[in-house]
Design a protein around this motif. Structure first.
Motif: not given
Lengths: 500, 657, 108
Positions: B344, B384, B388, B396, B472-473
């Protein structure tokens, strides 16, 4: 035979170059190049030979020996011998000889014949120093090396050459006197105890003497070598001489002449006076550590490019002193490594400084700035060698410095840690060099040609050697004097000793 | 497959050599191809090796490969050798993958730069060094990679060398990290001197056998290694270089100063965790340093105006979390956070890079605004990334890793509520400072008009963003807390290299309560940011009119005055001394010695008797000189006469005396 | 045998006095003359004086060394004359004179 040839090729080549330039002006450099070329080929051949002979333990470390009577009445003989340490230093000398001829190619126009004569004779003296095993002969070569160097500085040097050359000469000769007295004293002590008058290294090795006599005689040797190495309070001739000398002179001074001092410590001071050296070691180590830090500190303060590089030599050779007086397999391997790596990397920095001075007619870093955009190749090489100088792993200097400090840690952990501060100080000066010279905007509107083919060949080969030393240093490390190595198991004993 | 391990660092290094030597003769296209493909290939090899490693684990979950013996002196024999275990595999996967993505991004991002080849050469050198650092099987070779990445950091921060400020930042980074490195080198001396090897695995075994827990030498070594790690990872007290390092190009900040290089310290501590376990004091210090750093950096991030500096302080703060985890013995949690953070934070930097580029080098977040519509992809990816980072629950990756750390900070043997509270407070700060950026940059009104004709970022920029956003998700779903499925894929894999963390404080229920608190913290931070920076911005502006608040703001913004302190304590004195001693005191001593002696004599003897003597001596010398030089008439006959007279005289003496 | 006896009959100091006189003459020549040619000639005389002294001494002790030394001196004298004449020619070309006092560039 081959050992005498190593010296006489240079002596003869020097005279030939001088004469040749009278008959055909401009031919001296070719003669000189051919001479050092032959010398280099010869040393490489020797190295290959001996690398295979290494397998035979019968040699006792000495590959080749030449011994002839010289002045039998006084026990003086023409005694040359080569072990791995001297071989590797002779190789360094031959290689830097090549470099110094290459970098004088266009720089030296006046009295070129005499210049190359002096250059080659200095090299001959240095090789003699590395090979001589008779103290009288050693002293002879020691002096042979100094006088032509004096001329190199005094005739072809820069603005302040008179001052620098005289200072160099006074320090060198003054310290040489100490050595002469010490040699004679040693010989007489030996004569008194055995009745044999001899200057031979092997025979003098185990001279019995009282501790105080040993200490005094050792100090005589130590002072001579300390001036040459240099060790800190005696280093003051070095910045002037290095700065004022012509490029080739600086390269030879830094790369070879300083090594003769360290070699002397390694070959003579400690083996001839083991007890006195042991007693003296704490002082020497303290001086070495001072030199390491003081040199790095003063290098940062300089504005003159060559002076900066000169002070880095003080710092690097301080490491060598540390390594020699710590006297264990690691530190000695490191010391030899450091000598070679310093010869190459500092030599290259002097070549770069010489190129810059040749083109800009100044060495003042305040007048450079932003040369990266003008001469990218030179700048890249400058960056490379600045990084080598600061001891980045993967380059030769790191191997040397790391091993030295690691060996020293075993002997004196406090001073080893203090000396390690130089890792930071060296970054400070090396990056200052890069910043002041190459980075920034080209404010002074320099318009300069980038490296020529000859200069590139010189610098690239030096860079390749530096990397080779850093990634595969074993051949050089094996060249360190082979002392009875303490097994690592000693660590346990050390630990118990320290735990108290 | 495993035998290809050596290629992972070698390929980027080969790319570096080609670009460094031949960059001048190559076109943009081939430079980009060489630079990117070398990292792509090493990422590919890393993935293949990883699959192989998991599918058919080598004996003991360890694979070793030695290229050649580097140094061998009397029992000291570090080799150029590689060592692959679960830990280094995770690291090398992350590093090569992110490197590849960032290289791809850079091919477009840097396309206008005149030094295109130099950029990719340095980047490739960095990737090679970083892989060496990770894969080295002895500490000396690790040190080579360690210093190598430091060098690349210097080179790339100062990449735009024309501006002296960049050079200054670059030197600062190198020098400050080198201070830590020196400590680490001393640690290596100590380790070899007392344990007789630097090969990591034998060394760890040996240390475990020879040193009891709390042994003085172990404490000393661990402290020295900690100094090295703190330097590289920008932790207290050596954190000052990282914010300045943002002078480099943005991909550099993303790759080195966020995702990979700065986490090397975490890796080092995890790698040598045995030493830290033997030195509980130092391990506790690691946790405390982490906790302090994460708070201090969090406050600093809160008041920065430069978007990259916010992210830089955020990086320091997040690494603080990792140190906190290391300090409480939650090794795998630290590495887990390292991985998610790499994704992230790289994403945030790369998105920020696009923002900066499209506003023509505008770094100040207060002059941005309303970019949501103009840069939709970047808006989503940045969002996003921020989510995160702020550990937005459930969806996240950052949530899973950070919460794991918080739980360990409470429950581990080395943990305690104070450490947990620091981490919890940091979580609020994180949400606050990063959503401050989100709201200022992408919402509100446009404060700088985007210059017309600014090209939308192309595929080579958006693709890495999207891939990183995806990571990152979903990257966190390999390790989830008990009440969310209790997956332990990551920690059970890493357990092959690092000991598991044991929960000693706290019950099962506590974990759930703490989770909820942590969720509250991150949501609270985001909500606070919304209120302060989007809904009621006037409130803060009003606050800033109060001098005390303004002063605190300034103090935080300058990074708690560390720079000024160091400047005053170290830099100035060094510069001053250097300047004062430029002419070399010792040389002057020699020069002055004689004249001083004379002057002293004069002082001792005010009547100048001695001086007269000196003058007389000088006069005598002059007289003798003249007299003698008069004899040098140059006429040979006179010389001959003199010789004759002399010989006769000597004969006379000889015969009659 | 007769020659040996005849030589032995000559008292040694006669020979030595002759050598001394010759030597003194040569020296006076060097000191008094300014012409370089004469100076060279005087040097020759001095060398021969020394040679004579050797021969006399050799005869006195009935050793061949004295004569060996004489031959040695002759060789040296020949070399010296060749070098000296070469110098003399060069000097003449340079200064157009053979006056030794004119060549005083080395004045201190």
């Amino acid at each position: 035979m081959i050992l005498s040839a190593l010296i006489f090729i240079l002596v003869a080549g020097g005279m030939l170059a001088w004469m040749a330039n009278r008959w055909y002006p401009g031919s001296a450099k070719w003669v000189a190049l051919a001479t050092v070329g032959i010398e280099l080929v010869l040393t490489i051949w020797l190295w290959l030979q001996f690398a295979s002979a290494m397998a035979l333990p019968a040699h006792g470390g000495w590959f080749a020996e030449t011994r002839a009577e010289w002045i039998p009445r006084f026990g003086v003989s023409f005694h040359l011998a080569m072990d791995e340490t001297s071989l590797i230093l002779v190789m360094l000398t031959a290689f830097l000889g090549m470099v110094s001829v290459a970098c004088s190619w266009t720089e030296i126009q006046e009295r070129a014949g005499f210049f190359y004569f002096n250059l080659l004779w200095t090299l001959a003296g240095a090789i003699g120093v590395f090979l001589a095993l008779d103290l009288f002969l050693f002293f002879f070569f020691w002096e042979l090396m100094l006088v032509p160097m004096y001329f190199l500085i005094a005739i072809w040097g820069h603005e302040n050459r008179r001052y620098a050359s005289i200072k160099f000469f006074i320090f060198a000769e003054g310290s040489g006197l100490f050595m002469l007295v010490a040699i004679l004293a040693l010989v007489f002590v030996h004569y008194r105890s055995t009745g044999v008058l001899t200057f031979d290294y092997f025979e003098l090795l185990n001279t019995a003497m009282s501790p105080s006599t040993g200490l005094w005689i050792m100090l005589g040797f130590f002072i001579a070598f300390a001036v040459k190495t240099p060790i800190v309070p005696l280093h003051v001739w070095l910045p002037d001489a290095h700065t004022e000398a012509p490029t080739a002179g600086s390269v030879i001074l830094a790369g070879v002449l300083l090594k003769t001092g360290a070699y002397g410590l390694l070959r003579f001071v400690v083996p001839l006076f083991p007890d006195a050296a042991l007693q003296f070691a704490p002082v020497a180590i303290a001086l070495g550590a001072t030199g390491v830090l003081y040199g790095a500190f003063l290098a940062f303060a300089q504005t003159d490019l060559k002076r900066l590089v000169a002070y880095t030599s003080v710092s690097h050779l301080g490491f060598v002193v540390l390594g020699i007086f710590a006297w264990n397999p690691w530190s000695l391997g490191g010391a030899v490594m450091q000598m070679i790596a310093h010869g190459i990397s500092t030599g290259a920095l002097f070549v770069i400084a010489g190129i810059l001075q040749d083109r800009t007619h100044t060495r003042d870093m305040r007048r450079f700035e932003g040369l990266w955009s003008v001469m990218p190749r030179l700048a890249a090489m400058g960056l490379f060698f600045a990084i080598a100088t600061l001891g980045l792993p993967g380059m030769g200097n790191f191997v040397g410095e790391f091993l030295i400090l690691m060996g020293l840690y075993r002997v004196n952990s406090v001073l080893a840690s203090v000396a390690a501060v130089a890792f930071v100080a060296s970054v400070v000066y090396a990056l200052a060099l890069v910043q002041k010279t190459f980075h920034g905007e080209n404010k002074h509107d320099w318009q300069l040609p980038d490296l020529s083919g000859r200069e590139m060949a010189t610098l690239y080969s030096m860079a390749a050697i530096t990397l080779w030393l850093g990634l595969y240093p074993q051949p050089v490390l094996d060249a360190a004097p082979d002392i009875a190595s303490r097994p690592p198991a000693i660590a346990v004993a050390d630990r118990e000793g320290n735990a108290e | 497959m495993l035998s290809l391990l050596w290629l992972i660092p070698t390929l980027p290094l080969a790319g570096f050599l080609v670009l460094a030597l031949g960059g001048k003769y190559l076109g943009h296209r081939s430079i980009a191809v060489i630079g990117t493909s070398s990292t792509a290939l090493s990422a590919l090899i890393a993935i293949l090796i990883g699959m192989d490693f998991i599918a058919a684990p080598p004996p003991g979950f360890v694979f070793r490969q030695e290229a050649w013996s580097w140094i061998a002196v009397a029992g000291f024999s570090p080799g150029i050798g590689f060592y692959l275990d679960a830990l280094s595999l995770v690291m090398v996967l992350v590093v090569t993958l992110i490197s590849f993505l960032i290289h791809l991004y850079s091919t477009e991002f840097m396309s206008g730069d005149e030094d295109y080849a130099r950029f990719f050469a340095y980047m490739n050198l960095f990737v090679g060094s970083m892989c060496i650092l990770i894969l080295a099987d002895n500490l000396l070779f690790l040190y080579l990679g360690w210093e190598g990445v430091g060098l690349c950091s210097y080179l790339l921060i100062g990449f735009w060398y024309r501006d002296p400020a960049n050079g200054r930042a670059a030197r600062k980074a190198f020098i400050v990290t080198r201070i830590g490195d020196t400590a680490m080198a001393i640690g290596l001396f100590l380790l070899f001197t007392h344990l007789g090897t630097l090969d990591i695995q034998p060394l760890m075994q040996c240390a475990g056998q020879q040193w009891p827990e709390g042994e003085g030498l172990a404490i000393l070594t661990a402290a020295l290694l900690l100094a090295g790690a703190a330097g590289k990872s920008a932790q207290l007290p050596l954190q000052t270089w990282l914010p300045d390092a943002m002078a480099g190009p943005t991909p550099v900040s993303a790759l080195m100063h966020a995702a990979t290089m700065v986490t090397a310290g975490v890796y080092l501590i995890a790698r040598t965790h045995v030493l830290f376990t033997l030195a509980p004091v130092v391990q506790h210090a690691v946790a405390v340093i982490g906790a302090l750093t994460l708070l201090l950096a969090g406050f600093s991030a809160l008041v920065q105006t430069d978007i990259k500096r916010v992210l830089a302080y955020s990086t320091i703060s997040q690494i603080g979390y990792m140190f906190l985890a290391l300090g409480v013995g939650a090794w795998s949690a630290a590495i887990f956070h390292l991985v998610t953070h790499a994704f992230f934070k790289a994403l945030l930097f790369l998105s920020a890079g696009v923002v900066i580029m499209s506003l023509h080098e505008e770094h100040n977040i207060f002059r941005m605004g309303a970019l949501r519509k103009k840069l939709p992809i970047v808006f989503w990816t940045f969002l996003i990334g921020s989510a995160s980072l702020a550990a937005l629950p459930l969806v996240t990756a950052g949530f899973y890793s950070k919460d794991l750390i918080l739980w360990r900070a409470w429950s581990s043997a080395g943990g305690n509520p104070w450490l947990w509270a620091a981490g919890w407070g940091g979580a609020i700060l994180t949400g606050l400072y990063i959503f401050r950026v989100v709201f200022l940059v992408f919402f509100g009104e446009a404060r700088t008009a985007m210059p017309p004709g600014t090209a939308r970022p192309g595929l080579r920029i958006t693709l890495p963003l999207i891939v990183l956003a995806a990571f990152s998700l979903v990257g966190g779903w390999i390790e989830t807390p008990p009440f969310l499925g209790n997956l332990t894929l990551f920690s059970s894999f890493v357990q092959h290299a690092l000991p598991p963390a044991q929960a000693v404080h706290g019950e099962k229920n506590d974990e759930t309560i703490l989770e909820l608190l942590a969720i509250a913290a991150s949501l609270g931070g985001i909500a606070l940011a919304y209120l302060l920076f989007l809904r009621y911005p006037a409130f803060l502006q009003g606050m800033m009119l109060i001098p005390a608040f303004a002063r605190i703001r300034e103090f935080w913004q300058s990074g708690w005055g560390f720079d000024r302190f160091y400047e005053f304590l170290f830099v100035r004195p060094y510069l001053w001394l250097a300047h004062a001693d430029r002419r070399d005191v010792i040389d002057n001593i020699y020069k002055m010695a004689l004249s001083c002696m004379l002057r002293w004599l004069q002082k001792v003897d005010p009547h100048d008797v001695i001086n007269t003597i000196y003058n007389g001596l000088a006069g005598l010398c002059l007289f003798l000189h003249r007299a003698l030089s008069a004899t040098q008439s140059g006429q040979v006959r006179r010389y001959a006469a003199a010789i004759a007279t002399g010989s006769i005289g000597i004969l006379f003496i000889g015969i009659f005396a | 045998m007769r020659t040996v006896e005849a030589i032995a009959a000559i008292p040694m100091h006669h020979g030595l006095v002759l050598a001394a006189i010759l030597f003194a003459l040569g020296m006076i020549g060097i000191l008094a003359r300014r012409n370089l040619v004469f100076i060279l000639m005087s040097i020759e005389i001095m060398l021969n004086a020394a040679g004579l002294a050797f021969v006399v001494a050799g005869a006195r002790w009935e050793q061949a060394d004295g004569q060996v030394m004489l031959i040695f001196i002759l060789a040296v004298a020949a070399a010296e004359v060749s070098v000296g004449l070469a110098l003399l020619l060069l000097l003449y070309r340079r200064f157009q004179t053979l006056d030794a006092d004119a060549v005083s560039k080395m004045r201190g």
